[in-house]
Design a protein around this motif. Structure first.
Motif, mmCIF file in Angstrom:
data_model
loop_
_atom_site.group_PDB
_atom_site.id
_atom_site.type_symbol
_atom_site.label_atom_id
_atom_site.label_comp_id
_atom_site.label_asym_id
_atom_site.label_seq_id
_atom_site.Cartn_x
_atom_site.Cartn_y
_atom_site.Cartn_z
ATOM 1 N N ASP A 172 -16.826 -1.229 -8.995
ATOM 2 C CA ASP A 172 -16.128 -1.755 -7.830
ATOM 3 C C ASP A 172 -16.914 -2.915 -7.245
ATOM 4 N N TRP A 173 -16.211 -3.744 -6.513
ATOM 5 C CA TRP A 173 -16.865 -4.792 -5.735
ATOM 6 C C TRP A 173 -16.053 -5.043 -4.479
ATOM 7 N N ARG A 174 -16.558 -5.958 -3.604
ATOM 8 C CA ARG A 174 -15.833 -6.309 -2.377
ATOM 9 C C ARG A 174 -14.874 -7.445 -2.690
ATOM 10 N N ALA A 194 -7.942 -0.229 -3.589
ATOM 11 C CA ALA A 194 -8.527 1.110 -3.669
ATOM 12 C C ALA A 194 -7.442 2.166 -3.847
ATOM 13 N N SER A 195 -6.306 1.998 -3.159
ATOM 14 C CA SER A 195 -5.267 3.033 -3.279
ATOM 15 C C SER A 195 -4.521 2.890 -4.600
ATOM 16 N N LYS A 236 -6.934 4.956 -6.763
ATOM 17 C CA LYS A 236 -7.045 6.381 -6.472
ATOM 18 C C LYS A 236 -5.693 7.103 -6.483
ATOM 19 N N LEU A 237 -4.622 6.410 -6.051
ATOM 20 C CA LEU A 237 -3.331 7.094 -5.917
ATOM 21 C C LEU A 237 -2.336 6.741 -7.004
ATOM 22 N N LYS A 278 0.825 -1.204 0.000
ATOM 23 C CA LYS A 278 0.000 0.000 0.000
ATOM 24 C C LYS A 278 0.866 1.264 0.000
ATOM 25 N N PHE A 279 0.462 2.223 -0.826
ATOM 26 C CA PHE A 279 1.249 3.432 -1.021
ATOM 27 C C PHE A 279 1.421 4.210 0.300
ATOM 28 N N GLY A 280 2.654 4.639 0.602
ATOM 29 C CA GLY A 280 2.889 5.519 1.743
ATOM 30 C C GLY A 280 3.203 4.852 3.068
ATOM 31 N N LEU A 281 3.299 3.530 3.099
ATOM 32 C CA LEU A 281 3.518 2.870 4.391
ATOM 33 C C LEU A 281 4.893 3.179 4.989
ATOM 34 N N SER A 340 -13.393 -2.021 -3.568
ATOM 35 C CA SER A 340 -13.539 -0.798 -2.787
ATOM 36 C C SER A 340 -13.301 -1.002 -1.291
ATOM 37 N N ASP A 341 -13.279 -2.256 -0.804
ATOM 38 C CA ASP A 341 -13.052 -2.467 0.628
ATOM 39 C C ASP A 341 -11.650 -2.997 0.895
ATOM 40 N N PHE A 342 -10.800 -3.000 -0.109
ATOM 41 C CA PHE A 342 -9.448 -3.547 0.046
ATOM 42 C C PHE A 342 -8.491 -2.375 -0.149
ATOM 43 N N ALA A 343 -7.799 -1.994 0.954
ATOM 44 C CA ALA A 343 -7.006 -0.768 0.928
ATOM 45 C C ALA A 343 -6.013 -0.747 -0.228
#
Lengths: 293, 413, 305
Positions: free
Chosen positions: B220-222, B196-197, B200-201, B146-149, B190-193
């Motif tokens: 999107d889905w789960r 989603a990132s 979006k990022l 994940k971006f930014g960790l 959409s519920d998986f960081a």
């Protein structure tokens, strides 16, 4: 027909077909609860265990689909007996909360066994119903969903026949209504419990086969999803009412597909739970339940 | 009374088991302890187990070659691998176990970004500030993407994919090489960081920057959904040329089947970075045919092939974008530990960690399995302590990952 | 040392969750949605310290208050539903809360950090505890004080008129109503108080972990929260605390078994329930403990309720 109506109809068809899978899951929970007045939270894991057992002959010998269906039923029945033996048989009477935890323990054990046996990798499953959707006029219809609908019709017909037309069914209903009285009249509670487990586990085998076929791969975390859907449908329908479970399953299916199409994923999940909450507040004993209060 | 005894025994058992055996080691015993926290049980175990295999292989290689030299003495590397089950709370306990019970010099992992968030968030944020009571344990992460960790703490270094750069390149590559493919559709969880990132990022900004493609549909889905009919029907209506499937294996395979069923045939399908592992090949090699994914690993060099074969032979571990970094990290750390001049005693543990940390922050470029890797220093404006490395595009062909595109510097090998 | 402090902190936080379920249970209700109140408390308390610059205590109180208030709001419709129906209905509430937090974005840029609930990306940088120089042990002290405070309230409750009313409602609602107990008020109050207790747990949790996202308040936490009181026993408030102590330390303690860890964990839950179907601290044990403290025979015999 305007497009919006076409869309709504297509999602309605999908919802009814997929909802019949929910109805089957809810049916399994409901029969067991109806007879034993206990919830089996390891039911989702029993379903997955059946599907995984059927993978063994599939990977070893490439057997046809009907053999997989049968081995899924056999596997689920075996696991079901294990659940009955470990989680229910030695539990003393009058503790309605204890089976919740014994079956949660069992759920953990079965899921972990699957994870270790498969290296936590999803495994490809058979696709006996073809690779492409059927074009029915303006609609696309999934053949495997049609198969689920047919399977649900067959299963529920058999179950209703069993419950209303056979001696065993009569005994089951007697135990469900008045366990003590049934016992006095010579019905063996243990025998009925075991047979109920056999019946619901066989149903679990059928569900396992069709659920995994529709996904295309077997994954252990499907167990929790199955349990969640099953509980919602069971309660929505009114605990212990098979008709209610069928109704609840179809309703949930249609609701999910329509909200998904028209409103998106977030609303699909939120509305499903809000509806559940609302229905229970308006009808505290579920859709079909009037007696329970 | 019998029952009381039974309760007593349960309580005693619990207490006994909660007390793990502490063992003396370090310099006096001839070992240097390194740690790891991965998902080794539960549904996320695939990634943890493959990282475990690749790290174990690197440690075997080092120890078989005589170990490493610390303070003029040859010592062996010893791995303390802990299971966090991809559960954030277990991660919060395990990180302290690694730091204060196992007393490791540094830790690999974790596998899951959702575990990395609280674990890295509770590490020390301001070095040298005694008022900051965050934990002081050095991490050199192989998987959590994940971006930014890595920005969460100066104790965190990562050898993980740089997704914004990767998707920027992909968009540019598509624009240059497939100029007639202009419409784009996207699916993400959409519920998986991580998913989603990535949308979006990484991907969305890249599409906006290059101003070439037209996004016609985003669904999107789960990530644990099993039904994708409605979303795929929307993709069918959109009928775009390029399909970005920013989803993980559990939902990717069934959604690809649905695309196939509904006869949706985008000209090009691009996947999420994590998809370039063996899992998708075991679940749906047929419908994944043609899928392209940005990656940092493919067995393209002799060295890479050898590592992949050995890891499979010894540990049945898949070599892929997230597990190979574990191998690279262990080898790099061996060199740094030898250079850092650590004392390798229980008392000097905090100082030793700090020395190795400072060296790692200044390491610059080092050799990876397929190419050179550059570690960003502490003062990097956007991605401190993350790496830049060569990007490869891989593609599923006949149920295998094959190379689709290589950068010029790797082609010469 | 830090490791055991962390385990103890998790035990304390989970004990609050277990106590919250217990409080609903002793008024004869069954909630499977206390993780929703936990989430509300966590997000609000986190926003308190990280976004609005409040100290820890007011933030915790704020989170607990809102969770309690929403507990009361949920308590009214929940009155009409009972037993397993209520369990599933409250689970629905918990999921709605989770999904709301999955969609809420309310962030501020502080320095180079984006702070606040940020949808699927989670709520980062709740670092009050670490930035103010609290050690793990000191924060454990705060957690322990909160748990002890709540436990004292439960102890007093057990001995108060209100506690007797709760138990009466659990035993027989109709009978309770005929002797003049306002059943509605008692049940709604229990729901609200239980929400506040779970909210406190959540507020402590986010400051322990610095981070929360929707996934951390999903089904597994719901299962854990009902497991503690059922396994620990509903005979006394000690039960859920004991349940949390046992299960959290087993998760960690069984690490020595490596691959077999979760098998043994699941197996031990089954065995415990088979041996003690009403939980470890059941009504019979509570009665025996009371006699042991006061050896004189109870005036009206000792039959188990």
């Amino acid at each position: 027909m305007p497009r919006i109506l076409l869309d709504a109809t297509e999602q309605l068809l999908n919802g009814l077909m997929y909802g019949s899978l929910y109805a089957l899951i809810g049916g399994g929970f409901t029969i067991l609860f109806g007879v034993m007045r206990k919830l089996n939270l390891a039911y989702g894991s029993t379903i997955m265990a059946g599907a995984y057992v059927s993978l063994i002959p599939f990977y070893l010998f490439g057997v046809p689909a009907w053999v997989m269906l049968l081995s899924s039923i056999a596997g689920a029945v075996a696991v079901g007996f294990l659940v009955e033996l470990v989680c229910f048989r030695f539990l003393r009477k009058g503790h309605e909360l204890a089976p919740l935890l014994t079956t949660i323990g069992m759920l953990i054990v079965i899921d972990e066994a699957i994870v270790h046996a498969t290296g936590a990798v999803g495994l490809e499953y058979a696709r006996p119903f073809g690779e492409e959707s059927l074009a029915w006029g303006p609609f696309l219809v999934r053949p495997d969903y049609l198969a689920i609908l047919v399977a649900a019709l067959v299963c529920f017909s058999l179950i209703f026949f069993l419950i209303h037309r056979t001696r065993l069914g009569r005994a089951m209903r007697a135990v469900a209504e008045r366990p003590q009285a049934a016992q006095i009249l010579g019905v063996s509670l243990r025998r009925i419990n075991v047979l109920t487990f056999a019946l619901t586990s066989a149903l679990a085998g059928v569900i396992g086969f069709f659920a995994v076929v529709s996904v295309g791969a077997a994954r252990p975390e499907m167990a929790v999803w199955l349990t969640g859907k099953g509980l919602v449908v069971t309660v929505l329908g009114g605990l212990g009412s098979l008709r209610g479970a069928i109704l609840g399953g179809l309703l949930l299916g249609v609701l999910e597909f329509e909200t998904m199409w028209f409103l998106g994923t977030s609303y699909r999940d939120i509305l499903a739970f809000l509806l559940l909450f609302a229905i229970l507040v308006v009808r505290p004993a579920g859709l079909a339940g009037a007696r329970a209060t | 009374m019998k029952r009381l005894w039974r309760i007593g025994s349960v309580v005693a058992l619990g207490a006994l088991l909660a007390w793990p055996a502490g063992a003396g080691a370090f310099q006096s015993e001839g070992t240097v302890r390194i740690g790891a926290m991965w998902a080794l049980s539960g549904p996320g175990a695939f990634f943890g187990k493959s990282s475990h295999g690749l790290a174990s292989l690197a440690i075997d290689e080092i120890n078989e070659a005589g170990g490493l030299v610390v303070g003029g003495k040859r010592v062996k590397m010893q791995l303390y691998a802990e299971d966090d089950a991809c559960n954030p709370e277990q991660g919060l306990a395990v990180v302290r176990r690694l730091a204060t019970v196992d007393k490791v010099l540094f830790s690999l992992g974790p596998s899951c970004s959702s575990v990395a968030e609280p674990v890295f968030g509770t590490l020390q944020k301001r070095l040298d500030d005694p008022g900051d009571t965050g934990l002081q344990l050095l991490f050199f992460t192989d998987t959590a993407t994940k971006f930014g960790l890595a920005k969460l703490s100066p104790w965190v270094f990562r050898n993980t994919p740089d997704e914004p750069a990767m998707y920027d390149f992909v968009v540019k590559y598509l624009k240059e090489n497939y100029p007639d493919l202009k419409t784009v559709m996207v699916a993400y969880e959409s519920d998986f960081a991580h998913s989603a990132s990535t949308w979006k990022l990484a991907l969305q900004p890249a599409l906006e920057r290059h101003k070439y493609h037209q996004v016609v549909e985003v669904v999107d889905w789960r990530w644990l959904d099993n039904e994708f009919g409605a979303q795929v029907a929307k993709l069918r209506r959109a009928n775009a040329d390029i399909y970005f499937s920013l989803t993980h294996t559990p939902s990717t395979c069934p959604s690809f089947r649905e695309l196939h069923r509904q006869r949706v045939k985008p000209r090009i399908i691009i996947g999420v970075t994590s998809i370039a592992a063996g899992e998708v090949l075991r679940q749906c090699p047929d419908v994944a045919e043609g899928l392209i994914a940005p990656s940092n690993f493919a067995p393209i060099t002799a060295k890479a092939k050898q590592v992949a074969d050995k890891a499979w032979e010894r540990y049945s571990a898949d070599s892929h974008i997230h597990s190979v970094p574990a191998y690279e990290n262990v080898h790099l750390m061996k060199v740094l530990i030898e250079k850092a001049g650590i004392k390798n005693t229980e008392e000097s543990l905090l100082e030793d960690r700090r020395k190795v940390r400072d060296l790692l922050a200044r390491v610059g470029t080092f050799q990876g399995v397929v190419g050179k890797i550059k570690m960003n220093p502490d003062d990097h404006p956007v991605r401190p302590r993350d790496v830049d490395k060569d990007m490869i595009l891989v593609q599923v062909k006949s149920a295998k990952w094959t190379v689709f595109w290589l950068p010029a510097n790797l082609k010469q090998n | 040392m830090d490791y055991y402090v962390a385990i103890a902190s998790i035990v304390g936080i989970h004990a609050l969750l277990g106590l919250s379920v217990y409080l609903v249970a002793i008024s004869g209700q069954m909630s499977f949605g206390q993780q929703g109140f936990f989430a509300i408390g966590a997000y609000l308390a986190g926003m308190g310290t990280a976004l609005w610059g409040l100290p820890l205590l007011p933030s915790l109180v704020l989170g607990a208050l809102l969770a309690g208030l929403i507990g009361i709001v949920v308590g009214f419709p929940a009155l009409r539903v009972r037993g397993l129906y209520l369990a599933i209905a409250t689970y629905g509430f918990g999921e709605v809360v989770r999904l709301v937090f999955l969609n809420i974005r309310y962030t501020k840029t502080i320095g180079d950090r984006v702070v606040g609930p940020n949808g699927a990306e989670g709520f980062r940088h709740v670092r009050y505890v670490f930035d103010r120089g609290f050690t793990g042990l000191q924060f454990l002290g705060i957690i322990a004080a909160v748990v002890a405070g709540v436990a004292v309230l439960f102890y007093l409750l057990d001995r108060s008129k209100l506690g007797a009313m709760l138990r009466a409602v659990e035993e027989d609602e109709v009978a309770a109503a005929t002797v003049g107990i306002d059943v509605t008020r008692v049940k709604v109050l229990a729901f609200g108080a239980a929400g506040a207790v779970a909210g406190l747990g959540g507020g402590l949790f986010i400051h322990f972990s610095s981070y929360i996202d929707h996934d951390m308040v999903a089904l597994p936490l719901a299962i854990a929260s009902i497991t503690y009181p059922i396994l620990g026993g509903l005979g006394s408030f000690v039960g859920p605390i004991l349940g949390a102590v046992l299960l959290v330390s087993l998760t960690e303690g069984l690490r020595v078994l490596h691959e077999l860890r979760m098998f043994v964990y699941g197996g031990l839950i089954i065995v415990t329930m088979l041996v003690r179907p009403r939980g470890l601290v059941d009504e019979a044990l509570v009665l025996r403990a009371k006699r042991w403290v006061r050896p004189r025979p109870m005036p009206r015999g000792g039959d188990v309720p």
